[in-house]
Design a protein around this motif. Sequence first.
Motif, PDB file in Angstrom:
ATOM      1  N   ILE A   1       0.841  -1.208   0.000  1.00 20.84           N
ATOM      2  CA  ILE A   1       0.000   0.000   0.000  1.00 20.84           C
ATOM      3  C   ILE A   1       0.870   1.249   0.000  1.00 20.84           C
ATOM      4  CG2 ILE A   1      -1.680   1.319   1.374  1.00 20.84           C
ATOM      5  CD1 ILE A   1      -2.926  -1.306   2.211  1.00 20.84           C
ATOM      6  N   PHE A   2       0.489   2.199  -0.831  1.00 19.95           N
ATOM      7  CA  PHE A   2       1.161   3.504  -0.876  1.00 19.95           C
ATOM      8  C   PHE A   2       0.097   4.566  -0.626  1.00 19.95           C
ATOM      9  CE2 PHE A   2       3.364   0.586  -3.646  1.00 19.95           C
ATOM     10  CZ  PHE A   2       4.700   0.763  -3.312  1.00 19.95           C
ATOM     11  N   LYS A   3       0.402   5.499   0.272  1.00 23.27           N
ATOM     12  CA  LYS A   3      -0.580   6.556   0.584  1.00 23.27           C
ATOM     13  C   LYS A   3       0.148   7.890   0.719  1.00 23.27           C
ATOM     14  CE  LYS A   3      -3.291   3.836   3.886  1.00 23.27           C
ATOM     15  NZ  LYS A   3      -4.117   3.985   5.073  1.00 23.27           N
ATOM     16  N   ALA A   4      -0.574   8.959   0.459  1.00 22.24           N
ATOM     17  CA  ALA A   4       0.025  10.286   0.673  1.00 22.24           C
ATOM     18  C   ALA A   4      -1.057  11.282   1.047  1.00 22.24           C
ATOM     19  CB  ALA A   4       0.726  10.749  -0.586  1.00 22.24           C
ATOM     20  N   GLN A   5      -0.712  12.163   1.943  1.00 21.58           N
ATOM     21  CA  GLN A   5      -1.599  13.269   2.309  1.00 21.58           C
ATOM     22  C   GLN A   5      -1.555  14.298   1.180  1.00 21.58           C
ATOM     23  OE1 GLN A   5      -0.672  14.617   6.218  1.00 21.58           O
ATOM     24  NE2 GLN A   5      -1.906  16.470   6.031  1.00 21.58           N
ATOM     25  N   GLY A   6      -2.655  15.026   0.975  1.00 18.94           N
ATOM     26  CA  GLY A   6      -2.656  16.108  -0.020  1.00 18.94           C
ATOM     27  C   GLY A   6      -2.901  15.577  -1.422  1.00 18.94           C
ATOM     28  N   LYS A   7      -2.449  16.358  -2.384  1.00 18.96           N
ATOM     29  CA  LYS A   7      -2.808  16.070  -3.777  1.00 18.96           C
ATOM     30  C   LYS A   7      -2.113  14.830  -4.324  1.00 18.96           C
ATOM     31  CE  LYS A   7      -4.484  20.486  -4.763  1.00 18.96           C
ATOM     32  NZ  LYS A   7      -4.273  21.738  -5.429  1.00 18.96           N
ATOM     33  N   LEU A   8      -2.624  14.366  -5.444  1.00 14.74           N
ATOM     34  CA  LEU A   8      -2.139  13.134  -6.070  1.00 14.74           C
ATOM     35  C   LEU A   8      -0.645  13.195  -6.384  1.00 14.74           C
ATOM     36  CD1 LEU A   8      -3.061  10.389  -7.232  1.00 14.74           C
ATOM     37  CD2 LEU A   8      -3.509  11.564  -9.386  1.00 14.74           C
ATOM     38  N   ILE A   9      -0.171  14.366  -6.686  1.00 13.92           N
ATOM     39  CA  ILE A   9       1.245  14.523  -7.027  1.00 13.92           C
ATOM     40  C   ILE A   9       2.131  13.996  -5.898  1.00 13.92           C
ATOM     41  CG2 ILE A   9       1.303  16.957  -6.262  1.00 13.92           C
ATOM     42  CD1 ILE A   9       3.202  15.606  -9.274  1.00 13.92           C
TER      43      ILE A   9
END
Length: 617
Positions: free
Chosen positions: A44-52
């Motif tokens: 799993i890969f996740k990031a806060q904020g925009k897709l970039i």
Amino acid sequence: MCGIIGYIGNKQASDILISGLSHLEYRGYDSSGIALMHDNKTEIFKAQGKLINLIEILNSALPTYKASHLGIGHIRWATHGLPTTANAHPHTCTCKKLTLVHNGIIENYKELKEELIQNQKNTVFRSQTDTEIAAHLIAYEYGKTKNLLKAMQNAVKKIKGAFAFCAIHNDEPDKIVVAKRNAPLVIGLGEGENFVASDIPAIIEYTKKAIYLCDYQVGVITKDDVKIYDENDVLVQNKIEYLPFEAMAISKMGYKHFMLKEIHEQGDVVRNVLSSKILSPVEKIKLEEFKLDKAKIKNIKRIQIIACGTSLHAGLVGKYILEKFAKIPTDVESSSEYIYRDTIADENTLVIGISQSGETADTISAIKQVKKENSHVIIITNRADSTMARLADSLMPVNAGIEVSVAATKSYMAQLMSLYILAIYLYEQKGLNDYDGEIINLKQELIELPNKIETLLENVSDIKEVARKYANYKDFIFIARGINYPTALEGALKLKEISYINATGYSAGELKHGPIAMLDENMPVLALLNKGIVYDKVLSNCEEARARQAKLIAVTNYVSKKDEGLFNDIILIPSVSDTLSPAVNIVVLQLLAYYISEFLGKDVDQPRNLAKSVTVE
Ligand code: AGP
């Protein structure tokens, strides 16, 4: 409001998921994440904020994830829990074998959580989201059935609220299981690969064949097959639809922001809506989309317009013109208010649902409610493939083209035009007499409108100057009377949305009944002052504001020499009748909001806390 995507096939799943999410970013941009399965393991890969931000994480990760041909992804508009990485989807169960993405709201998640804690004391909760509870619930059911389809079927029976789910499980590495209730989900059919997404743009690059999952259905998607079961576990065949879309590169065409581009497209948008409908001022309007015959039109006793946000403001303008021309009493109501009261609609009521996206949950619920009353439902939407379009008895697609900016501009213009067309059409079908030629004049003016809008757009220096002068004020008031009162509301909404300035629209006559208490030299008041029946009244209301030292801005097509001094700033618009003035005034207010936001360095196209499609109630 949250977008989900899934892929199973032979291609690199991560590329397809990221590309799909980029087309769903209009649904939210608080965080994003993907889950990729390979060799019975899920990464799993996740990031806060925009897709970039997610793309950057993937770029710096070990490239082993590229071997995955099965995955699910999510773009979030936060409902439960802060927009943090921990709350970003996908979510997993305690042992992390089951992974889930979700669009919607699980209303009974607290009760479900209590039950889970009772049933499985070792449950590990890693987020504050309602979705994670669903992941644990499906996993709990999986423990009993060892079958992902059955687990999903059992779980959704216990869930209250709205959802579109995509689930994968390490022990069943050949499938995605999906379910939905009151949230959109489309399954794209390929050769040796299949797709699932909240919306068509996410998958249109890969396939034009699709199935819409219906409420209460659960589907099993493998790379070569799609099986759908109804709530009684009966295998069903949903119709295969051929998607009326072209994969398109969405570009700003040299404009700094999509919003500015979309504002500038409005001349063509008007041409487009009117082109096949008004052939000349003297010919009757053609409206094949409207399915009620003359006799039934004559029986319409009332009109109810249901919409939210900007679409609601278009509806408010609609009230003025429908009552003026079609002579039918018209109520306009926010969908979210309409749903939870005893509304009165019957077979002699025409209901008009207005929605850019056609997916606004509140409006969908209101339309579903009113359909039970046998009212004729006409849907005015920019998305002819949407849930609302499929509920329509008569469908009026506005064809404004994809609107990317979260702040609606050209779709509002297209909605206004559709309402003018509808009002004139009803008038003509009822056989009312145009004694003073007002209808002919209005049609002539509509034909000329695109050029007027384009003339206005050619010289925006006054608007830019006013934006620069007032950008740092904390509050703003917009006033107007009559048919431009909704324009004042819409202008204030635009400014709030993209600049976060506390802007409010008032009917000018209401100012003295309370809001006037707020006026002083720190409060700019923008007045829509059109030469017409309320001109003198609005002018008097401006005098009252001036007497309280408010800074006064006029957007006007006429101001006499003697009155000029009343205003700190004047923005002149092309001459236009009172009836059609909302379509010109709004362009000024859109530009004013745009330039203020740009001046303040805000994120014009993706303002904080908002989403383009609001699919939760
Ligand atoms: C418009 O600028 C807003 N972002 C918002 O108010 C919008 O109009 C509202 O959410 C309704 O959406 P719809 O037209 O897609 O139903």
